[in-house]
Design a protein around this motif. Structure first.
Motif, short mmCIF file in Angstrom:
data_model
loop_
_atom_site.label_atom_id
_atom_site.label_comp_id
_atom_site.label_asym_id
_atom_site.label_seq_id
_atom_site.Cartn_x
_atom_site.Cartn_y
_atom_site.Cartn_z
N GLY A 111 -2.68 -2.05 5.82
CA GLY A 111 -1.55 -1.19 5.46
C GLY A 111 -0.72 -0.71 6.63
O GLY A 111 0.49 -0.54 6.51
N ASP A 117 3.43 -6.57 4.99
CA ASP A 117 2.20 -7.28 4.63
C ASP A 117 1.88 -8.29 5.73
O ASP A 117 2.64 -8.44 6.68
CB ASP A 117 2.36 -7.97 3.27
N TRP A 175 7.25 -2.65 -4.82
CA TRP A 175 6.78 -2.54 -3.43
C TRP A 175 6.00 -1.24 -3.29
O TRP A 175 4.77 -1.23 -3.37
CB TRP A 175 8.01 -2.60 -2.53
N THR A 176 6.69 -0.11 -3.12
CA THR A 176 5.97 1.15 -2.89
C THR A 176 5.50 1.78 -4.20
O THR A 176 4.73 2.72 -4.19
CB THR A 176 6.85 2.17 -2.14
N TYR A 181 -0.61 0.72 -3.86
CA TYR A 181 0.06 1.20 -2.64
C TYR A 181 -0.63 2.46 -2.10
O TYR A 181 -0.87 2.59 -0.90
CB TYR A 181 1.54 1.49 -2.93
N LYS A 182 -1.00 3.37 -3.01
CA LYS A 182 -1.62 4.62 -2.56
C LYS A 182 -3.06 4.43 -2.04
O LYS A 182 -3.63 5.30 -1.43
CB LYS A 182 -1.58 5.67 -3.67
N ASP A 191 4.00 4.81 6.03
CA ASP A 191 4.58 5.03 4.69
C ASP A 191 6.10 5.11 4.79
O ASP A 191 6.83 4.50 4.00
CB ASP A 191 4.00 6.32 4.10
N HIS A 194 7.53 1.57 5.36
CA HIS A 194 7.54 0.79 4.11
C HIS A 194 8.74 1.21 3.24
O HIS A 194 9.48 0.36 2.74
CB HIS A 194 6.26 1.04 3.31
#
Length: 433
Positions: A111, A117, A175-176, A181-182, A191, A194
């Motif tokens: 991450g 990625d 995406w987010t 994601y979390k 974060d 991203h």
């Protein structure tokens, strides 16, 4: 032929890659020439695919131009560190108490070091290569398809170099906003990075495509010029309908076709089936729970330690064609989504192939999910939350009674809107505007 406009499709997944990710642009590429567009594919020469499916090669148009360049991916290193990192390539990993320290470290590295990625190392060489390619070849539209969302950064950079280039960013998944994601253990800086990259893509792409109604709306709220084109089914794949076995040689079969991971495990369904097997001798005698694909080991071992163990038929990973045959020889088809509210916009690609079979569908996920809307429109089944139990049991029992009396009918109302050809027509209309 020369009057056809050219569309350059930048995609990581291309046959022999397996899984639903590859099929979207494979099918668009198959039908686009009928609508005046000539597709050219740009894809890695040496990708690291989590699944292979040679049967998809038959859908690749014979005369299609495919441009390939080498990619370097750090996954080989990650897999040496921890075998379960193979799951990462398919966007899966252990959660909660199933996480070892190695998993935690790998997720943190993934991450925070590889943004967005691990395919990010393909961005610079691709931009350099495609900059020359675009100068030498007249291309009318460039499409980037993600995940991996790194590919959108190729589009973003090309758009900066060629401001008049029409660029379409296709999001097969958000995406987010995607549920895992979390779980990526991101630092505040990562974060922010991203989210900034995502925003840059939304604001610079001429068109952003989403695969669900909710995603399209979310993308618009973030500044994208967004349209929804769902995934679909290809009529030419559905010609296996003659393979249905006779009633006498079959049992009442509930099937899950595809990849099932811990984050989408319908425990309330297993409980309902477990109860029915214990309470109803006739159900127990006739019921089969069929899996075709990759089922998480931990889910499988839990089921094998329950009353359902004698009813499980686990076929393992199958080619796309064989998977469709297994759908045909089922009575109810199971689809699952992540339980959280933020996932209500995920429409698993499998649902459209399920629809094409005319079989009944049972779905699990958050309330008011886009899948629920599709099932209501087509009257093809029912959507439940992960907390529904009694209603799930009633639904299955009702279908079993219909099956017993030979009245579990084929359903194919309102499904033609989801055929790959009609969806490609919709895409061509967007491209031509």
């Amino acid at each position: 032929m020369n009057s056809q406009k050219k569309i350059l499709i930048i995609t990581y997944y291309w046959p022999p890659a397996g899984g639903p990710g590859v099929q979207r642009w494979l099918k668009f590429a198959k039908y686009l020439p009928e609508f005046g567009w000539k597709p050219i594919i740009y894809t890695p020469e040496n990708p690291s695919y989590p699944l292979l499916d040679e049967s998809l090669m038959k859908d690749v148009p014979e005369d299609i131009e495919i441009v390939r360049t080498k990619i370097w991916e750090p996954y080989q290193l990650a897999e040496k560190l921890n075998k379960s990192n193979k799951k990462f390539k398919a966007g899966q990993f252990d959660v909660g108490k199933n996480q070892s320290w190695k998993s935690k470290l790998s997720i943190w590295v993934r991450g925070n070091f590889f943004i967005p990625d691990a395919r990010v190392f393909w961005v610079k060489p691709s931009v350099k290569f495609l900059e020359n390619y675009l100068k030498e070849n007249k291309i009318d539209v460039v499409v980037t398809s993600g995940p991996p969302h790194s590919l959108h950064l190729i589009g973003l950079n090309l758009k900066k170099k060629f401001p008049d280039l029409k660029w379409i960013a296709d999001f097969r998944d958000p995406w987010t906003e995607i549920s895992y994601y979390k779980h990526l253990k991101l630092t505040k800086t990562s974060d922010r990075k991203h989210r900034q990259l995502e925003s840059d893509v939304f604001r610079n792409a001429d068109i952003t495509l989403a695969t669900s109604y909710t995603d399209a709306e979310n993308f618009r709220n973030k500044g994208a010029n967004s349209f929804c084109i769902t995934n679909g089914f290809d009529e030419s794949d559905s010609n296996t309908q003659t393979l249905k076995p006779s009633k006498s040689q079959t049992r009442f079969t509930l099937s899950y076709i595809g990849v099932l991971e811990q984050l989408r495990n319908p425990e309330n369904l297993w409980k309902a089936l477990d109860d029915l097997v214990k309470e109803n001798a006739e159900f127990s005698e006739n019921f089969v729970l069929k899996f075709a694909g990759r089922i998480d080991d931990k889910i499988l071992s839990t089921l094998k330690n329950s009353t359902l163990s004698n009813h499980i038929l686990n076929l393992g990973y199958l080619s796309h064609d064989k998977a469709i045959e297994e759908m045909q020889t089922s009575d109810i088809l199971l689809i699952t989504n992540f339980p959280n509210e933020s996932s209500k916009g995920i429409i698993p690609g499998k649902i459209f192939e399920y629809l094409a079979t005319g079989k009944q569908i049972i779905s699990f996920g958050p309330n008011h999910a886009d899948v629920s809307r599709i099932l209501e429109e087509t009257k093809a089944g029912k959507h439940f939350s992960y907390t529904d139990s009694k209603t799930v049991k009633e639904f299955i029992l009702k279908k079993f009674e219909l099956w017993k009396s030979g009245n579990l009918l084929k359903n194919d109302q309102n499904i033609e809107q989801f055929s790959r050809k009609n969806l490609t027509k919709k895409l061509a209309e967007i491209l031509d505007n």
